[in-house]
Motif scaffolding. Structure first.
Motif: not given
Length: 161
Positions: A108, A114, A118-119, A122-123
């Protein structure tokens, strides 16, 4: 690019907007270009090989062997070595660029604030891709959603269950 290609590209850009930043996209683009065709190093290797072939074409087998011996330092052989070194540098740079882009994406680093969402997206995308590939592999090897190819009961795409 045709109309269909433009449509697919615009839809892909819109779909991946939250997943990939411009920084990551540029890193991947640079890496793929360095590994691809049409780079100066690749063209230099091709040209050096052509020049070496032309220089050796009219020689006898013994003369060819002498020209290509490890200690021989003819202009054609040296040019090929230099071109291969340039290409090796391009490949190394391309792999580094792809690795840096993947690392920045996973950690990230390209997201200014951060954001946890969003993270999480992605994961989630990585996990969904893993489950999808696992399920596709299961079907290709003769299994189904609840059984592997030997008939053992387990869930596709989820390890250790």
């Amino acid at each position: 690019m045709g109309v269909m290609g433009q449509l697919l590209r615009s839809n892909m850009d819109a779909a991946t907007q939250g997943l990939f930043s411009d920084q990551v996209r540029q890193g991947v683009k640079t890496g793929v270009h360095s590994l691809g065709r049409g780079t100066p190093g690749r063209e230099a290797v091709r040209q050096s090989r052509r020049d070496l072939d032309m220089a050796l074409k009219d020689l006898s087998p013994a003369e060819r062997k002498a020209r290509l011996a490890p200690g021989a330092n003819t202009a054609e052989v040296q040019a090929l070595r230099d071109a291969e070194a340039m290409r090796a540098g391009e490949i190394t740079d391309g792999i580094k660029s792809l690795g840096t882009a993947a690392k920045d994406w996973a950690l990230g680093r390209d997201v200014a604030d951060g954001r946890a969402m969003t993270l999480a997206k992605r994961y989630g995308a990585v996990a969904a891709g893993s489950v999808g590939l696992g399920t596709a592999g299961r079907f290709l090897t003769g299994g189904d959603m609840t059984h592997d190819n030997r008939g053992n009961r387990d869930i596709a795409g989820i390890p250790f269950i």
